[in-house]
Design an enzyme around this catalytic site. Structure first.
Site, PDB file in Angstrom:
ATOM      1  N   ASN A 253      36.387  35.733  29.391  1.00 38.07           N
ATOM      2  CA  ASN A 253      35.291  34.825  29.725  1.00 38.07           C
ATOM      3  C   ASN A 253      33.997  35.489  29.251  1.00 38.07           C
ATOM      4  O   ASN A 253      33.480  36.375  29.918  1.00 38.07           O
ATOM      5  CB  ASN A 253      35.272  34.598  31.246  1.00 38.07           C
ATOM      6  CG  ASN A 253      34.063  33.804  31.687  1.00 38.07           C
ATOM      7  OD1 ASN A 253      33.369  33.202  30.870  1.00 38.07           O
ATOM      8  ND2 ASN A 253      33.817  33.788  32.994  1.00 38.07           N
TER       9      ASN A 253
ATOM     10  N   LYS B 231      31.124  34.240  29.069  1.00 35.69           N
ATOM     11  CA  LYS B 231      29.920  33.748  29.753  1.00 35.69           C
ATOM     12  C   LYS B 231      28.841  33.441  28.700  1.00 35.69           C
ATOM     13  O   LYS B 231      29.179  32.992  27.601  1.00 35.69           O
ATOM     14  CB  LYS B 231      29.455  34.756  30.806  1.00 35.69           C
ATOM     15  CG  LYS B 231      30.600  35.160  31.734  1.00 35.69           C
ATOM     16  CD  LYS B 231      30.176  35.945  32.934  1.00 35.69           C
ATOM     17  CE  LYS B 231      31.411  36.276  33.765  1.00 35.69           C
ATOM     18  NZ  LYS B 231      31.089  36.931  35.024  1.00 35.69           N
TER      19      LYS B 231
ATOM     20  N   HIS C 263      34.152  28.205  38.005  1.00 36.54           N
ATOM     21  CA  HIS C 263      33.768  29.619  38.102  1.00 36.54           C
ATOM     22  C   HIS C 263      32.700  29.779  39.185  1.00 36.54           C
ATOM     23  O   HIS C 263      31.861  28.898  39.372  1.00 36.54           O
ATOM     24  CB  HIS C 263      33.245  30.112  36.750  1.00 36.54           C
ATOM     25  CG  HIS C 263      33.089  31.593  36.712  1.00 36.54           C
ATOM     26  ND1 HIS C 263      32.003  32.225  37.259  1.00 36.54           N
ATOM     27  CD2 HIS C 263      33.906  32.566  36.252  1.00 36.54           C
ATOM     28  CE1 HIS C 263      32.147  33.529  37.113  1.00 36.54           C
ATOM     29  NE2 HIS C 263      33.298  33.768  36.508  1.00 36.54           N
TER      30      HIS C 263
ATOM     31  N   GLU D 178      30.062  31.317  39.228  1.00 41.15           N
ATOM     32  CA  GLU D 178      28.684  31.178  38.736  1.00 41.15           C
ATOM     33  C   GLU D 178      28.309  29.709  38.609  1.00 41.15           C
ATOM     34  O   GLU D 178      27.159  29.325  38.836  1.00 41.15           O
ATOM     35  CB  GLU D 178      28.536  31.934  37.403  1.00 41.15           C
ATOM     36  CG  GLU D 178      28.540  33.447  37.644  1.00 41.15           C
ATOM     37  CD  GLU D 178      29.132  34.280  36.528  1.00 41.15           C
ATOM     38  OE1 GLU D 178      29.269  33.790  35.391  1.00 41.15           O
ATOM     39  OE2 GLU D 178      29.474  35.455  36.802  1.00 41.15           O
TER      40      GLU D 178
ATOM     41  N   GLU E 249      39.154  35.117  42.047  1.00 45.76           N
ATOM     42  CA  GLU E 249      38.034  36.003  41.743  1.00 45.76           C
ATOM     43  C   GLU E 249      37.153  36.156  42.985  1.00 45.76           C
ATOM     44  O   GLU E 249      36.255  35.324  43.215  1.00 45.76           O
ATOM     45  CB  GLU E 249      37.196  35.415  40.606  1.00 45.76           C
ATOM     46  CG  GLU E 249      37.963  35.240  39.312  1.00 45.76           C
ATOM     47  CD  GLU E 249      37.022  35.199  38.111  1.00 45.76           C
ATOM     48  OE1 GLU E 249      37.185  36.037  37.220  1.00 45.76           O
ATOM     49  OE2 GLU E 249      36.122  34.340  38.080  1.00 45.76           O
TER      50      GLU E 249
ATOM     51  N   GLY F 273      31.436  41.293  38.152  1.00 49.25           N
ATOM     52  CA  GLY F 273      30.305  41.931  37.484  1.00 49.25           C
ATOM     53  C   GLY F 273      29.676  43.065  38.282  1.00 49.25           C
ATOM     54  O   GLY F 273      28.577  43.499  37.990  1.00 49.25           O
TER      55      GLY F 273
ATOM     56  N   SER G 256      35.706  42.590  37.738  1.00 44.73           N
ATOM     57  CA  SER G 256      35.605  43.986  37.308  1.00 44.73           C
ATOM     58  C   SER G 256      36.932  44.554  36.793  1.00 44.73           C
ATOM     59  O   SER G 256      37.246  45.728  37.006  1.00 44.73           O
ATOM     60  CB  SER G 256      35.025  44.854  38.435  1.00 44.73           C
ATOM     61  OG  SER G 256      33.706  44.419  38.759  1.00 44.73           O
TER      62      SER G 256
HETATM   63  P1  PGA Z   1      33.716  40.537  35.334  1.00 41.28           P
HETATM   64  O1  PGA Z   1      33.699  38.941  35.425  1.00 41.28           O
HETATM   65  O2  PGA Z   1      35.005  40.929  34.663  1.00 41.28           O
HETATM   66  O3  PGA Z   1      32.504  40.883  34.512  1.00 41.28           O
HETATM   67  O4  PGA Z   1      33.647  41.052  36.728  1.00 41.28           O
HETATM   68  C1  PGA Z   1      34.870  38.222  35.691  1.00 41.28           C
HETATM   69  C2  PGA Z   1      34.579  36.745  35.710  1.00 41.28           C
HETATM   70  O5  PGA Z   1      33.480  36.363  36.176  1.00 41.28           O
HETATM   71  O6  PGA Z   1      35.395  35.928  35.277  1.00 41.28           O
END
Ligand code: PGA
Length: 251
Positions: free
Chosen positions: A9, A11, A94, A96, A166, A172, A212
């Site tokens: 992903n 983003k 997601h 976000e 998640e 992140g 992460s």
């Molecule tokens: P990350 O994000 O691996 O940077 O923690 C995962 C995601 O949001 O799908």
């Protein structure tokens, strides 16, 4: 046996030129080993990435879609447009999108149904916040998200979907869930699918962990019996590192 699935992903990262550079470098170092790998670039790079992935085993996915077929929805992208550009997968719900853009469980369900109606496989994201975890609500929150996402969806279609568990506090932050804890919650998600449908459907659905994940810890997640793959954000931006992750950390 469920086929592992690792998805990148990106983003809101990478221009078209950067996306092409990634694909060339990634394809040069990634050795397919029977698992499924999906790249989810931003909309603007989908076409360029699709071209470079042609003839490879790596699949293309989008990061979102709108549920309508077409019309006056400025800024939105229809499911058919994603199919047209070569997508097989689409990330839906997601955290976000839920957090910054107000997507609700009902929106997620509409998007899942729209994706399935166009033969796009949804990667349905869900997970609890830190406050919810600390209040002991993880099970309740995750179960409600699963039930809502699958409302009105037939078992035959549900079986082909992917879920990404998640936990929001792990995204992140460099603070991943332990593999054991991720496995426990994913087992609970699978049990919820069995309650909604049946054991067979629950046994077919692939459930990823996300939050992460990196090339150092991926193998520990893949060792867990309930975890079928990962949705990878930050660590998916580097082609050599993602080539390791895409093989589940096996060299
Ligand atoms: P990350 O994000 O691996 O940077 O923690 C995962 C995601 O949001 O799908």
């Amino acid at each position: 046996m469920r086929t592992p699935i690792i998805a990148a992903n990106w983003k809101m990262h990478k221009t078209v030129a950067e996306a092409k550079d990634f694909c060339r470098a990634f394809l040069a170092s990634y050795e397919p080993d029977g698992g499924e790998v999906v790249l989810c670039p931003p909309f603007t790079a989908l076409g360029a990435v699709a071209e470079l992935l042609q003839g490879t085993e790596v699949k293309l996915g989008a990061q979102d879609l709108f549920w309508e077929e077409k019309g006056a929805y400025t800024g939105e992208i229809a499911p058919g447009m994603l199919v047209d550009v070569g997508c097989h997968y689409v990330i839906i719900g997601h955290s976000e999108r839920r957090g910054y853009f107000g997507e609700t469980d009902a929106d997620v369900n509409r998007k899942v149904r729209a994706a399935l109606a166009h033969d796009l496989k949804p990667i349905i994201c869900l997970g609890e916040s830190l406050e919810q975890r600390e209040a002991g609500q993880t099970e309740k929150v995750v179960t409600a998200q699963v039930r809502s996402a699958y409302e009105g969806i037939d078992a035959s279609l549900a079986a082909g979907t992917v879920i990404a568990y998640e936990p929001i506090w792990a995204i992140g932050t460099g603070r991943n869930a332990t593999p054991e804890e991720a496995n426990r919650v994913i087992g609970l998600i699978r049990q919820t699918i069995a309650d909604i449908y049946d054991e067979e459907t629950a046994g077919q659905i692939r459930i990823q962990y996300g939050g992460s994940v990196n090339k150092e810890n991926i193998a520990q997640f893949m060792e867990q019996p309930e975890i079928d793959g990962a949705l990878v954000g930050g660590a998916s931006l580097d082609p050599a590192g993602f080539a390791v992750i895409a093989r589940g950390g096996r060299s």
